[in-house]
Motif scaffolding. Structure first.
Motif, PDB file in Angstrom:
ATOM      1  N   ALA A   1       0.851  -1.129  -0.100  1.00  0.00           N
ATOM      2  CA  ALA A   1       0.103  -0.111   0.024  1.00  0.00           C
ATOM      3  C   ALA A   1       0.849   1.178  -0.026  1.00  0.00           C
ATOM      4  O   ALA A   1       0.464   2.076  -0.828  1.00  0.00           O
ATOM      5  N   GLU A   2       1.782   1.332   0.808  1.00  0.00           N
ATOM      6  CA  GLU A   2       2.711   2.436   0.797  1.00  0.00           C
ATOM      7  C   GLU A   2       3.495   2.626  -0.584  1.00  0.00           C
ATOM      8  O   GLU A   2       3.758   3.859  -0.815  1.00  0.00           O
ATOM      9  N   GLY A   3       3.886   1.586  -1.011  1.00  0.00           N
ATOM     10  CA  GLY A   3       4.526   1.707  -2.423  1.00  0.00           C
ATOM     11  C   GLY A   3       3.618   2.162  -3.244  1.00  0.00           C
ATOM     12  O   GLY A   3       4.097   3.145  -4.159  1.00  0.00           O
ATOM     13  N   LEU A   4       2.349   1.998  -3.488  1.00  0.00           N
ATOM     14  CA  LEU A   4       1.463   2.252  -4.451  1.00  0.00           C
ATOM     15  C   LEU A   4       1.004   3.573  -4.151  1.00  0.00           C
ATOM     16  O   LEU A   4       0.869   4.353  -5.046  1.00  0.00           O
TER      17      LEU A   4
ATOM     18  N   ALA B   1       1.416   6.650  -6.785  1.00  0.00           N
ATOM     19  CA  ALA B   1       0.374   7.519  -7.343  1.00  0.00           C
ATOM     20  C   ALA B   1       0.608   8.961  -6.863  1.00  0.00           C
ATOM     21  O   ALA B   1       0.350   9.782  -8.131  1.00  0.00           O
ATOM     22  N   GLU B   2       1.161   9.090  -6.062  1.00  0.00           N
ATOM     23  CA  GLU B   2       1.636  10.642  -5.744  1.00  0.00           C
ATOM     24  C   GLU B   2       2.850  10.972  -6.763  1.00  0.00           C
ATOM     25  O   GLU B   2       2.739  12.395  -7.360  1.00  0.00           O
TER      26      GLU B   2
ATOM     27  N   LEU C   1       3.221  10.052  -9.943  1.00  0.00           N
ATOM     28  CA  LEU C   1       2.744  10.017 -11.089  1.00  0.00           C
ATOM     29  C   LEU C   1       1.938  11.588 -11.182  1.00  0.00           C
ATOM     30  O   LEU C   1       1.556  12.274 -11.902  1.00  0.00           O
ATOM     31  N   SER C   2       1.147  12.109 -10.007  1.00  0.00           N
ATOM     32  CA  SER C   2       0.379  13.098  -9.947  1.00  0.00           C
ATOM     33  C   SER C   2       1.162  14.479  -9.837  1.00  0.00           C
ATOM     34  O   SER C   2       1.350  15.291 -10.673  1.00  0.00           O
ATOM     35  N   LEU C   3       2.372  14.257  -9.317  1.00  0.00           N
ATOM     36  CA  LEU C   3       3.380  15.400  -9.391  1.00  0.00           C
ATOM     37  C   LEU C   3       3.796  15.364 -10.766  1.00  0.00           C
ATOM     38  O   LEU C   3       4.280  16.693 -11.043  1.00  0.00           O
ATOM     39  N   LEU C   4       4.137  14.471 -11.439  1.00  0.00           N
ATOM     40  CA  LEU C   4       4.617  14.392 -12.748  1.00  0.00           C
ATOM     41  C   LEU C   4       3.747  15.120 -13.829  1.00  0.00           C
ATOM     42  O   LEU C   4       4.158  15.986 -14.636  1.00  0.00           O
ATOM     43  N   HIS C   5       2.394  14.626 -13.638  1.00  0.00           N
ATOM     44  CA  HIS C   5       1.402  15.434 -14.322  1.00  0.00           C
ATOM     45  C   HIS C   5       1.221  16.753 -14.127  1.00  0.00           C
ATOM     46  O   HIS C   5       1.413  17.416 -15.120  1.00  0.00           O
ATOM     47  N   LEU C   6       1.279  17.290 -12.940  1.00  0.00           N
ATOM     48  CA  LEU C   6       1.324  18.716 -12.409  1.00  0.00           C
ATOM     49  C   LEU C   6       2.494  19.398 -13.085  1.00  0.00           C
ATOM     50  O   LEU C   6       2.320  20.435 -13.586  1.00  0.00           O
ATOM     51  N   HIS C   7       3.642  18.759 -13.124  1.00  0.00           N
ATOM     52  CA  HIS C   7       4.821  19.407 -13.459  1.00  0.00           C
ATOM     53  C   HIS C   7       4.727  19.631 -14.896  1.00  0.00           C
ATOM     54  O   HIS C   7       5.205  20.447 -15.673  1.00  0.00           O
ATOM     55  N   SER C   8       4.308  18.518 -15.673  1.00  0.00           N
ATOM     56  CA  SER C   8       4.394  18.609 -16.967  1.00  0.00           C
ATOM     57  C   SER C   8       3.312  19.611 -17.782  1.00  0.00           C
ATOM     58  O   SER C   8       3.674  20.268 -18.590  1.00  0.00           O
ATOM     59  N   GLN C   9       2.113  19.748 -17.097  1.00  0.00           N
ATOM     60  CA  GLN C   9       1.233  20.775 -17.207  1.00  0.00           C
ATOM     61  C   GLN C   9       1.643  22.282 -17.104  1.00  0.00           C
ATOM     62  O   GLN C   9       1.632  23.038 -18.042  1.00  0.00           O
ATOM     63  N   ARG C  10       2.760  22.203 -16.159  1.00  0.00           N
ATOM     64  CA  ARG C  10       3.074  23.557 -15.789  1.00  0.00           C
ATOM     65  C   ARG C  10       4.138  23.969 -16.988  1.00  0.00           C
ATOM     66  O   ARG C  10       4.162  25.132 -17.184  1.00  0.00           O
ATOM     67  N   VAL C  11       4.984  22.952 -17.127  1.00  0.00           N
ATOM     68  CA  VAL C  11       6.141  23.179 -18.424  1.00  0.00           C
ATOM     69  C   VAL C  11       5.402  23.543 -19.550  1.00  0.00           C
ATOM     70  O   VAL C  11       5.839  24.376 -20.404  1.00  0.00           O
ATOM     71  N   MET C  12       4.283  22.743 -20.156  1.00  0.00           N
ATOM     72  CA  MET C  12       3.413  23.078 -21.250  1.00  0.00           C
ATOM     73  C   MET C  12       2.892  24.227 -21.410  1.00  0.00           C
ATOM     74  O   MET C  12       2.889  24.893 -22.414  1.00  0.00           O
ATOM     75  N   LYS C  13       2.458  24.819 -20.418  1.00  0.00           N
ATOM     76  CA  LYS C  13       1.862  26.579 -20.341  1.00  0.00           C
ATOM     77  C   LYS C  13       2.882  27.328 -20.558  1.00  0.00           C
ATOM     78  O   LYS C  13       2.647  28.391 -21.138  1.00  0.00           O
TER      79      LYS C  13
END
Length: 74
Positions: free
Chosen positions: A50-53, A57-58, A60-72
């Motif tokens: 559970a801790e690893g998952l 998940a966290e 991947l969420s940070l990766l998505h947020l960062h990529s959105q910021r970079v694309m903007k």
């Protein structure tokens, strides 16, 4: 005099920023967390799973947020 190191910029393939946990993995994580929320004691291996998952998940969420910021910014 102390100086802060410059952050290193790492280019990430766009395909990686779209990666999500497979549905079966999300279901397993929810199952483990629901067991814990219901007061059931998880085994040590289930806790580690559970801790690893959650960490994945966290990340991947940070990766998505960062990529959105970079694309903007581009």
């Amino acid at each position: 005099m102390y100086s802060c190191p410059m952050p290193e910029v790492i280019k990430i393939p766009i395909e990686l920023t779209r990666f999500q946990l497979p549905v079966a993995v999300q279901d397993r994580l929810h199952c483990l967390l629901n067991q814990q929320d219901q007061g059931n004691i998880l085994s040590r291996s289930e806790q580690q799973e559970a801790e690893g998952l959650v960490e994945l998940a966290e990340f991947l969420s940070l990766l998505h947020l960062h990529s959105q910021r970079v694309m903007k910014q581009e």
